[in-house]
Design a protein around this motif. Structure first.
Motif, PDB file in Angstrom:
ATOM      1  N   LEU A 168      69.677  89.621  43.819  1.00 57.24           N
ATOM      2  CA  LEU A 168      71.009  89.789  43.238  1.00 57.24           C
ATOM      3  C   LEU A 168      71.832  90.814  44.018  1.00 57.24           C
ATOM      4  N   ARG A 169      71.169  91.866  44.519  1.00 54.51           N
ATOM      5  CA  ARG A 169      71.893  92.845  45.340  1.00 54.51           C
ATOM      6  C   ARG A 169      72.463  92.175  46.586  1.00 54.51           C
ATOM      7  N   GLU A 170      71.663  91.324  47.193  1.00 53.13           N
ATOM      8  CA  GLU A 170      72.122  90.595  48.380  1.00 53.13           C
ATOM      9  C   GLU A 170      73.332  89.726  48.049  1.00 53.13           C
ATOM     10  N   GLN A 171      73.264  89.035  46.914  1.00 53.55           N
ATOM     11  CA  GLN A 171      74.368  88.164  46.485  1.00 53.55           C
ATOM     12  C   GLN A 171      75.621  88.978  46.190  1.00 53.55           C
ATOM     13  N   MET A 172      75.443  90.125  45.483  1.00 51.46           N
ATOM     14  CA  MET A 172      76.600  90.917  45.099  1.00 51.46           C
ATOM     15  C   MET A 172      77.217  91.634  46.296  1.00 51.46           C
ATOM     16  N   ARG A 173      76.397  91.995  47.289  1.00 48.79           N
ATOM     17  CA  ARG A 173      76.970  92.554  48.518  1.00 48.79           C
ATOM     18  C   ARG A 173      77.953  91.569  49.143  1.00 48.79           C
ATOM     19  N   ALA A 174      77.535  90.317  49.155  1.00 48.96           N
ATOM     20  CA  ALA A 174      78.411  89.283  49.714  1.00 48.96           C
ATOM     21  C   ALA A 174      79.678  89.139  48.885  1.00 48.96           C
ATOM     22  N   GLU A 175      79.559  89.231  47.550  1.00 52.64           N
ATOM     23  CA  GLU A 175      80.724  89.133  46.672  1.00 52.64           C
ATOM     24  C   GLU A 175      81.707  90.282  46.946  1.00 52.64           C
ATOM     25  N   ILE A 176      81.171  91.490  47.087  1.00 48.96           N
ATOM     26  CA  ILE A 176      82.027  92.658  47.309  1.00 48.96           C
ATOM     27  C   ILE A 176      82.700  92.562  48.675  1.00 48.96           C
ATOM     28  N   LYS A 177      81.945  92.141  49.682  1.00 52.83           N
ATOM     29  CA  LYS A 177      82.513  91.991  51.024  1.00 52.83           C
ATOM     30  C   LYS A 177      83.630  90.949  51.017  1.00 52.83           C
ATOM     31  N   LYS A 178      83.382  89.836  50.334  1.00 54.58           N
ATOM     32  CA  LYS A 178      84.389  88.778  50.251  1.00 54.58           C
ATOM     33  C   LYS A 178      85.623  89.267  49.499  1.00 54.58           C
ATOM     34  N   MET A 179      85.401  89.998  48.391  1.00 60.51           N
ATOM     35  CA  MET A 179      86.514  90.523  47.594  1.00 60.51           C
ATOM     36  C   MET A 179      87.384  91.454  48.434  1.00 60.51           C
TER      37      MET A 179
END
Length: 358
Positions: A168-179
């Motif tokens: 989930l950390r890996e997924q959320m890192r991608a979400e934050i980077k995209k945001m």
């Protein structure tokens, strides 16, 4: 969005000084990550920017305006905490829109802001759910959505992913980077995880003992660490260190092995130094070449293999993608490519090359 200017800021609790002369300029739209071990002062600095902690000395400006004495609500920033801090009796839409309702924003504006943030974060199908019906990753996305709808001058993240599992950390890192790529929002992110720092940051601020050790792009800190703290903290596994003596553009290790450097350093001959080399840069040499090291543990990671060795009586690691290392015997031989060696003086500061003659 806004720039953030921190000038000679100090923080003390009574006689205990926790932040020492912090100077940092964060550009409009920049993503800056404060990284360091627990207790280094990074969360305290973030809370001072937010207005949750007072400034003992120095000056803090947001968008050019001095904010030392401004209340948090007047600074126009949004903070995402480690704990999601969602209202359990409100659904997702209610949590995301609450700050706008407090401001008495128009209903149409609230609806549009929530819909826009939900679209960016993949929350459209969850707007009617309450927090107890959400996963940890979904709750963190709601907390981020609540910050986005405010359209603040800056986003502050205080270890927002530390409660999540690795995937989930890996997924959320991608979400934050995209945001951040979509919003171009000024963002300051606190973490003790150097992988998060390397993958998210435009610039990293490495802190230790309440002091900024180095500021730079992620690969700048990786390739040219300013001191042994940064060298050991950035990179996984961490850098290996060995004691040596410098002379004539080379270093002599404890077993009298001489390693030639790419160029001369601004050090006196005979100076005691520390040599650093990253595990991924160590070469496994043929028998009879390089330095012999005892194998203590072989640790497969999937992509590669970490060899835990003893070299000159010290713990030493090698990272390799050669699966032949899985069958390594009790002893292996290691070599150091000269271009991958880092040299630090007796104070732990990176040794500089000799300046060219004018």
């Amino acid at each position: 969005m806004a720039s953030i200017d921190i000038q000679n800021v100090k923080k003390a609790y009574g006689h205990v000084q926790v932040l020492h002369d912090i100077d940092l300029k964060i550009k409009d739209g920049e993503f800056v990550v404060l990284v360091g071990p627990s207790g280094c002062g990074k969360s305290t600095l973030l809370r001072m920017i937010a207005g949750l902690e007072g400034v003992t000395a120095g000056e803090m400006r947001i968008d050019g305006k001095r904010v030392n004495d401004l209340h948090p609500k007047d600074r126009d920033i949004a903070m995402v905490f480690q704990s999601y801090a969602l209202y359990p009796h409100m659904n997702v839409a209610g949590n995301m829109s609450y700050s706008l309702k407090l401001r008495k924003a128009a209903k149409e504006k609230i609806t549009a802001a929530v819909a826009g943030a939900a679209s960016k974060l993949g929350l459209e199908a969850l707007l009617d759910r309450r927090p107890r019906a959400l996963s940890g990753g979904q709750r963190q996305r709601v907390a981020m959505g609540r910050a986005i709808v405010r359209q603040p001058k800056a986003f502050l993240f205080d270890e927002p992913l530390s409660n999540l599992d690795a995937r989930l950390r890996e997924q959320m890192r991608a979400e934050i980077k995209k945001m951040h790529g979509e919003l171009k929002a000024t963002s300051i992110y606190v973490t003790h995880d150097q992988i998060e720092a390397m993958t998210l940051a435009d610039r990293i601020v490495a802190m230790f003992g309440g002091v900024v050790q180095q500021v730079g792009a992620p690969l700048e800190l990786y390739d040219h660490p300013a001191n042994m703290f940064v060298a050991g903290f950035i990179g996984s596994p961490g850098m290996n260190f060995l004691e040596a003596t410098y002379a004539g553009g080379s270093v002599t290790l404890a077993d009298k092995t001489v390693v030639t450097l790419p160029g001369a350093l601004a050090l006196e001959d005979g100076a005691k130094v520390t040599v650093g080399i990253r595990p991924e840069h160590v070469v496994l040499a043929a028998e009879g070449e390089g330095m012999a090291a005892t194998v203590d543990l072989v640790e497969p990671t999937g992509f590669g293999i970490i060899l835990h060795l003893s070299l000159h009586g010290l713990a030493f690691k090698v990272f390799t993608t050669d699966r032949a290392a899985l069958s390594a015997g009790p002893t292996v031989h290691v070599g150091f490519p000269s271009k991958q060696i880092h040299v630090f003086d007796s104070s732990g500061v990176r040794a500089n090359p000799v300046a060219p003659q004018a």
